[in-house]
Design an enzyme around this catalytic site. Structure first.
Site, PDB file in Angstrom:
ATOM      1  N   TYR A  33      37.290  38.603  29.651  1.00 30.16           N
ATOM      2  CA  TYR A  33      37.129  39.926  29.060  1.00 30.16           C
ATOM      3  C   TYR A  33      38.378  40.764  29.270  1.00 30.16           C
ATOM      4  O   TYR A  33      39.260  40.414  30.055  1.00 30.16           O
ATOM      5  CB  TYR A  33      35.902  40.643  29.644  1.00 30.16           C
ATOM      6  CG  TYR A  33      36.101  41.224  31.033  1.00 30.16           C
ATOM      7  CD1 TYR A  33      36.182  40.405  32.152  1.00 30.16           C
ATOM      8  CD2 TYR A  33      36.232  42.608  31.228  1.00 30.16           C
ATOM      9  CE1 TYR A  33      36.374  40.940  33.416  1.00 30.16           C
ATOM     10  CE2 TYR A  33      36.424  43.147  32.497  1.00 30.16           C
ATOM     11  CZ  TYR A  33      36.497  42.315  33.588  1.00 30.16           C
ATOM     12  OH  TYR A  33      36.700  42.831  34.831  1.00 30.16           O
ATOM     13  N   LYS A 147      40.890  36.964  34.258  1.00 31.01           N
ATOM     14  CA  LYS A 147      39.911  38.054  34.073  1.00 31.01           C
ATOM     15  C   LYS A 147      38.618  37.481  33.493  1.00 31.01           C
ATOM     16  O   LYS A 147      38.301  37.666  32.309  1.00 31.01           O
ATOM     17  CB  LYS A 147      40.513  39.152  33.184  1.00 31.01           C
ATOM     18  CG  LYS A 147      39.856  40.513  33.425  1.00 31.01           C
ATOM     19  CD  LYS A 147      40.718  41.632  32.926  1.00 31.01           C
ATOM     20  CE  LYS A 147      40.035  42.988  32.934  1.00 31.01           C
ATOM     21  NZ  LYS A 147      39.584  43.468  34.231  1.00 31.01           N
ATOM     22  N   GLU A 180      42.749  43.967  46.911  1.00 28.42           N
ATOM     23  CA  GLU A 180      42.614  44.980  45.855  1.00 28.42           C
ATOM     24  C   GLU A 180      41.203  45.542  45.954  1.00 28.42           C
ATOM     25  O   GLU A 180      40.423  45.128  46.812  1.00 28.42           O
ATOM     26  CB  GLU A 180      42.855  44.347  44.482  1.00 28.42           C
ATOM     27  CG  GLU A 180      41.865  43.237  44.148  1.00 28.42           C
ATOM     28  CD  GLU A 180      42.071  42.618  42.771  1.00 28.42           C
ATOM     29  OE1 GLU A 180      42.580  43.301  41.872  1.00 28.42           O
ATOM     30  OE2 GLU A 180      41.691  41.442  42.599  1.00 28.42           O
ATOM     31  N   LEU A 204      43.848  40.465  40.573  1.00 25.72           N
ATOM     32  CA  LEU A 204      44.058  40.608  39.137  1.00 25.72           C
ATOM     33  C   LEU A 204      45.325  41.438  38.950  1.00 25.72           C
ATOM     34  O   LEU A 204      45.432  42.530  39.531  1.00 25.72           O
ATOM     35  CB  LEU A 204      42.878  41.317  38.468  1.00 25.72           C
ATOM     36  CG  LEU A 204      43.093  41.413  36.963  1.00 25.72           C
ATOM     37  CD1 LEU A 204      42.762  40.105  36.283  1.00 25.72           C
ATOM     38  CD2 LEU A 204      42.276  42.539  36.366  1.00 25.72           C
TER      39      LEU A 204
HETATM   40  N1  PDD Z   1      38.865  46.182  35.896  1.00 28.21           N
HETATM   41  N2  PDD Z   1      41.524  44.467  39.817  1.00 28.21           N
HETATM   42  C1  PDD Z   1      40.267  44.223  39.399  1.00 28.21           C
HETATM   43  C2  PDD Z   1      39.424  43.330  40.230  1.00 28.21           C
HETATM   44  C3  PDD Z   1      39.794  44.799  38.214  1.00 28.21           C
HETATM   45  O1  PDD Z   1      38.547  44.523  37.802  1.00 28.21           O
HETATM   46  C4  PDD Z   1      40.636  45.662  37.483  1.00 28.21           C
HETATM   47  C5  PDD Z   1      40.193  46.318  36.207  1.00 28.21           C
HETATM   48  C6  PDD Z   1      41.930  45.895  37.966  1.00 28.21           C
HETATM   49  C7  PDD Z   1      42.892  46.792  37.235  1.00 28.21           C
HETATM   50  O2  PDD Z   1      43.398  46.155  36.094  1.00 28.21           O
HETATM   51  P1  PDD Z   1      43.879  47.001  34.844  1.00 28.21           P
HETATM   52  O3  PDD Z   1      44.889  47.967  35.327  1.00 28.21           O
HETATM   53  O4  PDD Z   1      44.451  45.975  33.948  1.00 28.21           O
HETATM   54  O5  PDD Z   1      42.657  47.680  34.277  1.00 28.21           O
HETATM   55  C8  PDD Z   1      42.343  45.282  39.121  1.00 28.21           C
HETATM   56  C9  PDD Z   1      38.299  46.685  34.660  1.00 28.21           C
HETATM   57  C10 PDD Z   1      38.706  48.063  34.325  1.00 28.21           C
HETATM   58  C11 PDD Z   1      36.807  46.486  34.685  1.00 28.21           C
HETATM   59  O6  PDD Z   1      36.388  45.410  35.129  1.00 28.21           O
HETATM   60  O7  PDD Z   1      36.055  47.360  34.264  1.00 28.21           O
END
Ligand code: PDD
Length: 282
Positions: A33, A147, A180, A204
């Site tokens: 996703y 992801k 994270e 991620l």
């Molecule tokens: N999640 N780390 C994790 C585990 C995440 O799920 C996300 C983002 C990030 C930040 O990634 P980015 O800057 O590309 O959004 C880091 C999304 C927003 C979610 O699962 O809703």
């Protein structure tokens, strides 16, 4: 400005959108996703999200998916929704087949779901006062750089955070290394140096993280990409999170201990300011 869904190219209201009970995303979590937001009617860092989607699909051996067609679908449903500040969720699964662990032969049509919803700003006090977090063991699998829609450890950790009056959970490895947060990347600041986990298979690699590293460089801050331990986290001058939905969120308490002065610090606020100018189109 209706909130809309698109399932395999068909646009509908959110309530009218359905996928099969045999969808491998539903049965096995066999899918990937992206979450993309828009500001002022523009999808923010769309190309970067699309690149990551391609990478995720390749990893789960779905490189045959027509990602360009998905991008067209995203544009179509986003335009139809007419929501200037939207949250666009894109999910691609291996498709519908009777439950068998091995990949179905021939490969079914991938299930592509796109939803467009309102993305209201987080309450401003979260940015001005900062948030509290708690640390949780990182029980995720070894490839969280992909992801995938398998987010059970993230959901459990986030729930524990909420139950403890915190907004996010910070994953810590068995060796005490800070990875994270459950849905955001983590940065700490010590003596004006910005420290964040390297972009390897243990986190991620956030699109927002990468954007912030560029802003940090532009602002002249030193950056170290390494995995700090929990002691260093708790002794940091500042901590902040980054993510598509978190944006740049100062953290002022971890495990009930204040970070720095217990207020959002100057580096976090500087980067938040730069980020806001950017999304405002300045
Ligand atoms: N999640 N780390 C994790 C585990 C995440 O799920 C996300 C983002 C990030 C930040 O990634 P980015 O800057 O590309 O959004 C880091 C999304 C927003 C979610 O699962 O809703």
């Amino acid at each position: 400005m209706p909130e809309l869904a698109m399932v395999n190219g068909v646009v509908s209201g959110l309530d009218e959108a359905f996928v099969s009970i045999d969808d491998r995303g539903f049965v096995f979590g066999d899918g990937v996703y992206e979450v993309i937001v828009s500001y002022h009617g523009n999808l923010f860092l769309l190309d970067e999200h699309v690149d990551r989607l391609r990478r995720s699909l390749k990893f789960i051996r779905m490189e045959y998916v027509d990602v360009d067609a998905i991008v067209q679908q995203i544009h179509t449903v986003f335009a139809a929704a007419e929501i200037p500040r939207a949250k666009v969720y894109v999910q691609v699964t291996r498709g519908v087949a009777p439950r068998n662990h091995q990949f179905p032969v021939p490969a079914p049509k991938p299930t592509v779901v796109v939803t467009v919803r309102d993305f209201p700003p987080l309450p401003e006090p979260l940015f001005t006062d900062g948030i509290s977090c708690l640390t949780r063991p990182d029980t995720r699998w070894g490839r969280v750089d992909i992801k995938t829609i398998n987010l059970l450890p993230n959901c459990l950790a986030k729930q524990e955070a909420i139950e403890n009056n915190c907004l996010e959970a910070i994953f810590v490895s068995a060796e005490g290394k800070v990875r994270e947060a459950s849905a955001a990347n983590l940065f700490l600041v010590k003596n004006e140096t910005i420290i964040t986990h390297p972009a390897n298979e243990l986190i991620l690699c956030g699109i927002t993280r990468n954007a912030l590293l560029e802003l940090a460089e532009r602002a002249g801050y030193a950056v170290e990409e390494r995995s700090p331990d929990v002691e260093e986290l708790l002794l940091a001058d500042e901590v902040f999170l980054s993510g598509t939905t978190a944006e740049v969120l100062p953290v002022v308490r971890v495990d009930d201990q204040p970070i720095g002065q217990g207020r959002p610090g100057p580096v976090s606020l500087k980067l938040l300011g730069m980020f806001r100018e950017w999304i405002a189109g300045k």
